[in-house]
Design an enzyme around this catalytic site. Structure first.
Site, PDB file in Angstrom:
ATOM      1  N   CYS A 104     -16.291   5.293  13.705  1.00 23.75           N
ATOM      2  CA  CYS A 104     -16.256   6.664  14.182  1.00 23.75           C
ATOM      3  C   CYS A 104     -15.153   7.033  15.128  1.00 23.75           C
ATOM      4  CB  CYS A 104     -17.548   6.711  15.065  1.00 23.75           C
ATOM      5  SG  CYS A 104     -18.169   8.323  15.058  1.00 23.75           S
ATOM      6  N   HIS A 189     -21.626   4.513  11.041  1.00 33.84           N
ATOM      7  CA  HIS A 189     -21.835   3.515  12.074  1.00 33.84           C
ATOM      8  C   HIS A 189     -22.167   2.451  11.144  1.00 33.84           C
ATOM      9  CE1 HIS A 189     -20.821   5.618  15.714  1.00 33.84           C
ATOM     10  NE2 HIS A 189     -21.375   6.700  15.137  1.00 33.84           N
ATOM     11  N   GLU A 191     -21.996  -0.469  12.329  1.00 31.25           N
ATOM     12  CA  GLU A 191     -22.704  -1.458  13.183  1.00 31.25           C
ATOM     13  C   GLU A 191     -24.089  -1.208  13.656  1.00 31.25           C
ATOM     14  OE1 GLU A 191     -21.224   1.788  16.325  1.00 31.25           O
ATOM     15  OE2 GLU A 191     -21.287   1.194  14.074  1.00 31.25           O
TER      16      GLU A 191
END
Length: 206
Positions: A104, A189, A191
């Protein structure tokens, strides 16, 4: 003696392979999430730095196995000194050919460093939630991609000159790219954990 030297050399290589991963976060309570969990499971230590809180970034990545720069509520276009310094710092992993993963904001900083534009769509659209992802032909040759990915952003990026587009989306077309073999940028994202998703929706409700 030769056997001992060989063992020592092997241990040395293993130690080099287990140098810590530099983790760059942009809020006091941010977490490297699933990416951090996977790295720890593979035996890596995490060297976590938060430049927004005044913590310095290393002047070389010689003592690190690579770097992961995560997202945050700020923009790569913001005039803050730490943003400018962090974007300039990306020259280090690029010059030293160290693995770099930008997620991002981390991807947008990489694009900015490479001379590309980071901006919102003309209609001001955002991506918050789950959106479909389509790998390009280059992307499909590299790995298996998820069909849906999680987003939380209001800006996208153009593909930097010399970069390979790996995955596309609908609202913001450029979703993943690779530059010069060692640098990777993801708009989504990767993660994300369930706890992170809940926290973002609550604290970022506005």
């Amino acid at each position: 003696m030769s056997r001992l030297c060989k063992m020592t050399a092997t241990e040395h290589e293993l130690n080099r392979d287990r140098r810590p991963i530099l983790i760059v976060l942009h809020q006091e309570r941010s977490s490297p999430g699933r990416v951090g969990q996977l790295l720890v499971e593979k035996g890596y230590h995490l060297d976590i730095r938060r430049p927004v809180l005044g913590e310095p970034l290393p002047t070389t990545l010689e003592d690190h196995a690579g770097a992961v720069v995560f997202g945050g509520p700020m923009s790569a276009n913001d005039p803050d000194d730490f943003i400018k310094k962090e974007i300039d710092w990306i020259e280090i992993p690029l010059r030293e050919k160290r693995p770099y993963l930008g997620i991002c904001l981390g991807a947008q900083m990489l694009v900015h460093h490479l001379g590309g534009k980071v901006q919102s769509n003309a209609d001001g659209s955002t991506e918050i939630g789950w959106y479909p992802l389509r790998p390009t032909e280059r992307g499909r040759l590299l790995m298996h991609w998820p069909k849906m990915v999680y987003h939380f952003h209001r800006e996208g990026f153009e593909l930097p000159h010399g970069a390979d587009l790996l995955a596309e989306g609908d609202t913001y077309p450029n979703q993943a790219f690779r530059y010069d073999g060692n640098a990777w940028g993801l708009q989504f994202h990767a993660e994300l954990t369930r706890a992170m998703m809940h926290r973002w929706v609550v604290h970022g409700a506005h």
